[in-house]
Structure formats: structure tokens, C-alpha cells
Design an enzyme around this catalytic site. Structure first.
Site, PDB file in Angstrom:
ATOM      1  N   ALA A  13     -35.926 -20.717  70.343  1.00  0.00           N
ATOM      2  CA  ALA A  13     -35.730 -19.857  71.770  1.00  0.00           C
ATOM      3  C   ALA A  13     -34.798 -19.046  71.604  1.00  0.00           C
ATOM      4  O   ALA A  13     -35.094 -17.789  72.326  1.00  0.00           O
ATOM      5  CB  ALA A  13     -35.182 -21.128  72.802  1.00  0.00           C
ATOM      6  N   GLU A  34     -24.904 -17.889  65.772  1.00  0.00           N
ATOM      7  CA  GLU A  34     -25.196 -19.055  65.150  1.00  0.00           C
ATOM      8  C   GLU A  34     -24.147 -19.902  64.487  1.00  0.00           C
ATOM      9  O   GLU A  34     -23.549 -19.264  63.378  1.00  0.00           O
ATOM     10  CB  GLU A  34     -26.682 -19.027  64.303  1.00  0.00           C
ATOM     11  CG  GLU A  34     -26.706 -20.157  63.445  1.00  0.00           C
ATOM     12  CD  GLU A  34     -26.998 -21.398  64.220  1.00  0.00           C
ATOM     13  OE1 GLU A  34     -26.622 -22.507  63.889  1.00  0.00           O
ATOM     14  OE2 GLU A  34     -27.963 -21.363  65.093  1.00  0.00           O
ATOM     15  N   SER A  40     -33.727 -19.617  62.420  1.00  0.00           N
ATOM     16  CA  SER A  40     -35.342 -19.436  62.655  1.00  0.00           C
ATOM     17  C   SER A  40     -36.161 -20.319  61.800  1.00  0.00           C
ATOM     18  O   SER A  40     -37.061 -19.667  60.901  1.00  0.00           O
ATOM     19  CB  SER A  40     -35.618 -18.122  62.414  1.00  0.00           C
ATOM     20  OG  SER A  40     -36.865 -17.871  62.967  1.00  0.00           O
ATOM     21  N   CYS A  44     -40.013 -28.936  62.468  1.00  0.00           N
ATOM     22  CA  CYS A  44     -41.138 -29.992  62.134  1.00  0.00           C
ATOM     23  C   CYS A  44     -41.563 -29.877  60.800  1.00  0.00           C
ATOM     24  O   CYS A  44     -42.394 -30.655  60.363  1.00  0.00           O
ATOM     25  CB  CYS A  44     -42.325 -29.520  63.114  1.00  0.00           C
ATOM     26  SG  CYS A  44     -41.524 -29.885  64.936  1.00  0.00           S
ATOM     27  N   ASP A 305     -34.354 -27.096  73.308  1.00  0.00           N
ATOM     28  CA  ASP A 305     -34.003 -28.460  73.414  1.00  0.00           C
ATOM     29  C   ASP A 305     -32.833 -28.621  74.355  1.00  0.00           C
ATOM     30  O   ASP A 305     -32.556 -29.857  74.469  1.00  0.00           O
ATOM     31  CB  ASP A 305     -33.685 -28.912  72.041  1.00  0.00           C
ATOM     32  CG  ASP A 305     -35.209 -28.828  70.854  1.00  0.00           C
ATOM     33  OD1 ASP A 305     -36.071 -28.651  71.537  1.00  0.00           O
ATOM     34  OD2 ASP A 305     -35.125 -29.084  69.844  1.00  0.00           O
ATOM     35  N   ASN A 327     -40.033 -21.742  71.703  1.00  0.00           N
ATOM     36  CA  ASN A 327     -40.658 -20.646  71.591  1.00  0.00           C
ATOM     37  C   ASN A 327     -40.928 -19.896  72.610  1.00  0.00           C
ATOM     38  O   ASN A 327     -40.726 -18.675  72.934  1.00  0.00           O
ATOM     39  CB  ASN A 327     -41.544 -20.453  70.516  1.00  0.00           C
ATOM     40  CG  ASN A 327     -41.003 -20.625  68.965  1.00  0.00           C
ATOM     41  OD1 ASN A 327     -40.577 -19.739  68.430  1.00  0.00           O
ATOM     42  ND2 ASN A 327     -40.983 -22.002  68.530  1.00  0.00           N
ATOM     43  N   TYR A 449     -70.881 -27.904  70.635  1.00  0.00           N
ATOM     44  CA  TYR A 449     -71.328 -29.087  69.906  1.00  0.00           C
ATOM     45  C   TYR A 449     -72.246 -28.364  68.709  1.00  0.00           C
ATOM     46  O   TYR A 449     -73.005 -27.473  68.797  1.00  0.00           O
ATOM     47  CB  TYR A 449     -72.649 -29.996  70.788  1.00  0.00           C
ATOM     48  CG  TYR A 449     -73.659 -30.489  70.088  1.00  0.00           C
ATOM     49  CD1 TYR A 449     -73.359 -31.546  69.186  1.00  0.00           C
ATOM     50  CD2 TYR A 449     -74.842 -29.998  70.084  1.00  0.00           C
ATOM     51  CE1 TYR A 449     -74.154 -32.150  68.146  1.00  0.00           C
ATOM     52  CE2 TYR A 449     -76.007 -30.511  69.327  1.00  0.00           C
ATOM     53  CZ  TYR A 449     -75.634 -31.667  68.667  1.00  0.00           C
ATOM     54  OH  TYR A 449     -76.667 -31.912  67.697  1.00  0.00           O
TER      55      TYR A 449
END
Length: 473
Positions: A13, A34, A40, A44, A305, A327, A449
């Protein structure tokens, strides 16, 4: 020059906001603080680094510190913001060698979240890990690498080299206990199995991945067992036993000897910075924000978060800490601060996870209790259909659960599980939720399809047909 845009937190963020503002308003000073070394990075991706599918931790960096400086953003790593003075529009910063005040014109709080271990006794033992930092990922990879073999990233400047080297010198473990059967527990079970560990996964509820519903949880459990994971479902861990290092996991029924443990029972928003201010917290404990990421304090935003956002189904504030959410909100706030008000968007809790070959997706509200609490009369249906035309090779069963409101027929949520590109199909339902689509409208969607990709009736369309019939009963 106007007072700077100050960002607290150098991850998704925070740096999305800083980068977007710099693109829109190059002359505005932007300062990012930070408190750690890493910025950055793809949180995950850490399980796949531990597993060995990702070669280097630095591969998980979206931006390096050098990239950020090139964008004319003042990045101050190892600088922790310890106080906010909204009246004076300053923050107090503690750096490696000094404590100082930094003025701001606009402030973004993007402090993220932290892993929780309570109420598990013994979680502070030396070889108990939580999977919420790049340092942990690096340490685990070193621990799982036999002595004498090359340890990836042991010389990376961002890592706690002393800790990594200590674990790199140990004999690799043979047995691990994972406490918690959510995203972290499932993904790390796969990662540890790749290193030939005996994996014990303890889950207090009877089902894995509770937000995905019972159908998904049951299929994931079956997959994990097929790959040798020893599941202890409906089992509460009372404590982790050991002297300095964990030696066993104790439950009411038995003790299981282990070499180390990973606790993945959840996270909580980092709100300590604002708790002594007038900044309001929401019902979840995260920072309350409006449609533009603004807090109740003038000039102060929150995202990622540590912040709530509006849920697409209920219309109420909610806290769903996920990567895209952070993000997207950060980018929107950067544009708003630059002078173009931009909504951060709603959230639906859309998520995907993989357990070996089994793919899972979920979005919206599946729980009938939660749906009723939000004022809906929920109806659900679960169907299984082929992922491709039956005559085309490579297909597999895909199971879809849909939940809708009986009166309005509005789609409230859904889940999906299968082995052939099942997870990505959840995006169809996420889009439907954003547009308040009804079940009949979902059934009439013109989805693509062709035999290699989908049967004529996509599994989601099949589920909508069946649920539509149930709603008409």
C-alpha cells in the site's frame, strides 16, 4: 514547496501510493519510512521460496531500494515512526542513530499486520516460526538445506545474516508441526513436504480453510492426506513443549514429537501507532476509513492490512487483508493526494490458494450465519461439473458452491475447487458481486466456450442454473 507526503510502511500500500503520487505530481516531496530492511516484497510468494520453486528471495521484490530512489522517493529504511501528532502535522521517527520529527502535509498509515501466536503456550521457543517476514523465509530455507550445500540468499544484505547462518549450520529437521489450517498452513504443508519432512498439521476447527466452506476444506484435506500430510482436525494445541527449543506438540489427547513448529493461526492489524491519537478504529480493530481511504483525522489516510474497507456485498466496513486490496487502495490514495479523488474500491474477500494439484477460490459471503446477520435469507447449492468438454483430454471435476439471497436472488458469494484451472474461475463470481448480479443474470452470462478451455456450460453457469431452480421452489 508543499509539505511532504509521508508514508509509514514500505510495502504494497505504501509504495503504491508513493509511486502513484510521484507520477501524478513529480514536484511533491514524498518520504517513506520503513522500520525494517525489506520493502515492496511479495509476501504471498514466500512459501514457494521455502519450497524451492522460487530461486531467490530477491526475486520476490517488486521494487528494490534503488528503484524507489530512482523514482525520486526518499526511502528511509530502518526508521520506525513511533508517534503521530495530527494537530502539528508531524510524525516522530526513531532511526539507527537519531530521533527526529518529520512534518507532513498528508500522511498515509500503511503499517500492515503481524502474525499472532497467542494463546498457544510455548510459541516463544527458539525453533517456532511464524510465516510473516522475509527473514523467516530465508531462515527456514537455510534450515532445510543440508550443511555444505549452497544456501540461497545467505549473503543478501537485507537478511539477519547471523540468524540465517546459525540455522544453516544445523542438521535439517525431519518433522514439523504446523499449527493452523488456513492459507499459511496449507501452503507451507506443501512446501515442507517438498523437503521430505514428516508434516503434522493441527487445526482447531474440523475443516481446513474455513472461509472457503466445507466442500473446499474436505477436498483439500483429502489432497493433503494423499501427499502424506498427517492431519489433526478438530484438535486444539494446548502448548508447545520444550526447554529452549520445541520438542513436542501437546494436545488434550496426545503429544507429538517434532523438530520445529510453524504457527499460522492468523494476523492482526498494526495499529499501535495510532491508538493514542483520535484516529478511529473500526469494529475489526483495524483503522476505519471512508471510500477514499481517509481516516477521521484531516490529512491522514490508511490502507493495506492495517485498514478497513467497505464490503461489496454487505456495504459495511470489513477487514480482509489481501495483496491486491493493499496495492489498489494505495494507488487510489496516491491519486487522491495528487488532486484527483479516486475511490479505493470495495472488497469481497476474493482469494485463491493451492494445495499441491488442488486449486481453490472463494469470494463474498458463503456462511449462512454471516449472511443472516447482514439481513439476507441465504440459499446455497453445490454442483460438480467438468472443467473441459468431456471428450477433450486434461479435464477434471470442478466443484462450485453458490450462495444467494432468496428474496432478491442476488449472488452473495461462492467457492470453487478442482485441479484444472479451477481457481481463476472465481474471478467471474467476484465481478458478479461487484455488479450486484442476480442468479438468473449470472446464468445468462456469455462466457467463452471451446473444448480445450471449458464445456459449453461452464461450471459456474451450471451452478447458477441449479441454484436458480432452487430459488424458484
Amino acid at each position: 514547496m508543499t509539505d511532504p507526503f509521508v508514508v509509514v510502511g514500505g510495502d504494497a500500500a505504501g509504495l503504491s501510493a508513493a509511486s502513484k503520487l510521484k507520477r501524478e505530481d513529480p514536484d511533491r516531496e514524498v518520504v517513506v519510512f520503513e522500520k525494517g530492511n525489506w520493502v515492496s516484497y511479495a509476501h504471498c510468494g514466500m512459501p514457494y521460496y521455502v519450497k524451492g520453486e522460487v530461486d531467490s528471495l530477491t526475486d520476490l521484490l517488486s521494487l528494490t531500494p534503488e528503484d524507489i530512489v530512482e523514482r525520486d522517493i526518499r526511502l528511509r529504511r530502518r526508521h520506525e515512526v513511533v508517534d503521530v501528532d495530527p494537530e502539528g502535522r508531524t510524525v516522530t521517527v526513531e532511526g539507527p542513530s537519531e530521533r527526529f520529527e518529520q512534518p507532513y502535509g498528508d500522511l498515509l498509515v500503511a503499517t500492515g499486520a503481524h502474525a499472532v501466536t497467542e494463546p498457544i503456550d510455548g510459541a516463544d521457543l527458539e525453533n517456532v516460526f511464524t510465516m510473516h517476514s522475509m527473514d523467516t523465509a530465508g531462515t527456514l530455507r537455510a534450515y532445510l538445506t543440508p550443511p555444505g550445500d549452497s544456501v540461497p540468499d545467505i549473503d543478501t544484505e537485507f537478511l539477519d545474516a547471523e540468524r540465517v547462518e546459525a540455522y544453516a549450520g544445523m542438521e535439517p529437521p525431519e518433522t514439523v508441526a504446523i499449527i493452523g489450517g488456513g492459507y499459511v498452513g496449507v501452503e507451507m504443508a506443501e512446501a515442507f513436504t517438498a523437503h521430505d519432512l514428516d508434516v503434522h498439521l493441527f487445526q482447531r476447527p474440523d475443516t481446513l480453510l474455513p472461509p472457503f466452506g466445507e466442500t473446499v476444506g474436505e477436498q483439500v484435506a483429502e489432497t493433503l492426506r494423499e501427499h502424506g500430510v498427517d492431519l489433526h482436525l478438530g484438535t486444539e494445541v494446548e502448548r508447545l513443549r520444550g526447554a529452549e527449543r520445541v520438542e513436542a506438540v501437546a494436545t488434550a489427547e496426545a503429544e507429538t514429537s517434532v523438530d520445529f513448529a510453524l504457527v499460522g493461526i492468523g494476523i492482526r492489524p498494526n495499529t499501535d501507532l495510532v491508538e493514542e491519537t483520535e484516529m478511529a478504529l473500526g469494529g475489526s480493530g483495524a483503522i476505519a476509513t471512508d471510500d477514499y481511504g481517509r481516516t477521521n483525522v484531516e490529512g491522514v489516510y490508511a490502507a493495506g492490512d492495517c485498514a478497513e474497507m467497505r464490503h461489496a456485498v454487505t456495504g459495511e466496513p470489513d477487514w480482509v487483508p489481501l495483496g491486491l486490496t493493499a496495492n489498489r487502495a494505495g494507488r487510489a490514495i496516491g491519486q487522491t493526494v495528487a488532486g484527483t479523488p479516486t475511490p479505493v474500491g470495495d472488497i469481497a474477500g476474493t482469494a485463491v490458494v493451492k494445495a499441491f494439484e488442488t486449486e481453490c477460490g472463494r469470494t463474498g459471503i458463503l456462511s449462512h450465519d454471516r449472511a443472516r446477520d447482514a439481513g439476507f435469507d441465504p440459499v446455497s447449492e453445490t454442483v460438480t461439473a467438468g472443467s473441459r468438454s468431456g471428450y477433450y483430454p486434461g479435464g477434471s471435476d470442478t466443484t462450485v458452491t453458490l450462495t444467494a439471497d432468496r428474496e432478491s436472488k442476488r449472488v452473495l458469494g461462492g467457492s470453487i475447487v478442482g485441479a484444472d484451472r479451477a481457481a481463476i474461475r472465481i474471478d467471474t463470481l467476484a465481478t458478479a458481486l461487484d455488479q450486484d448480479v442476480t442468479v438468473p443474470e449470472l446464468e445468462r452470462l456469455d462466457l467463452a466456450y471451446a473444448p480445450p478451455f471449458s464445456p459449453v456450460w461452464d461450471p459456474i453457469l451450471v451452478a447458477a442454473k441449479v441454484l436458480n431452480g432452487k430459488l424458484d421452489e
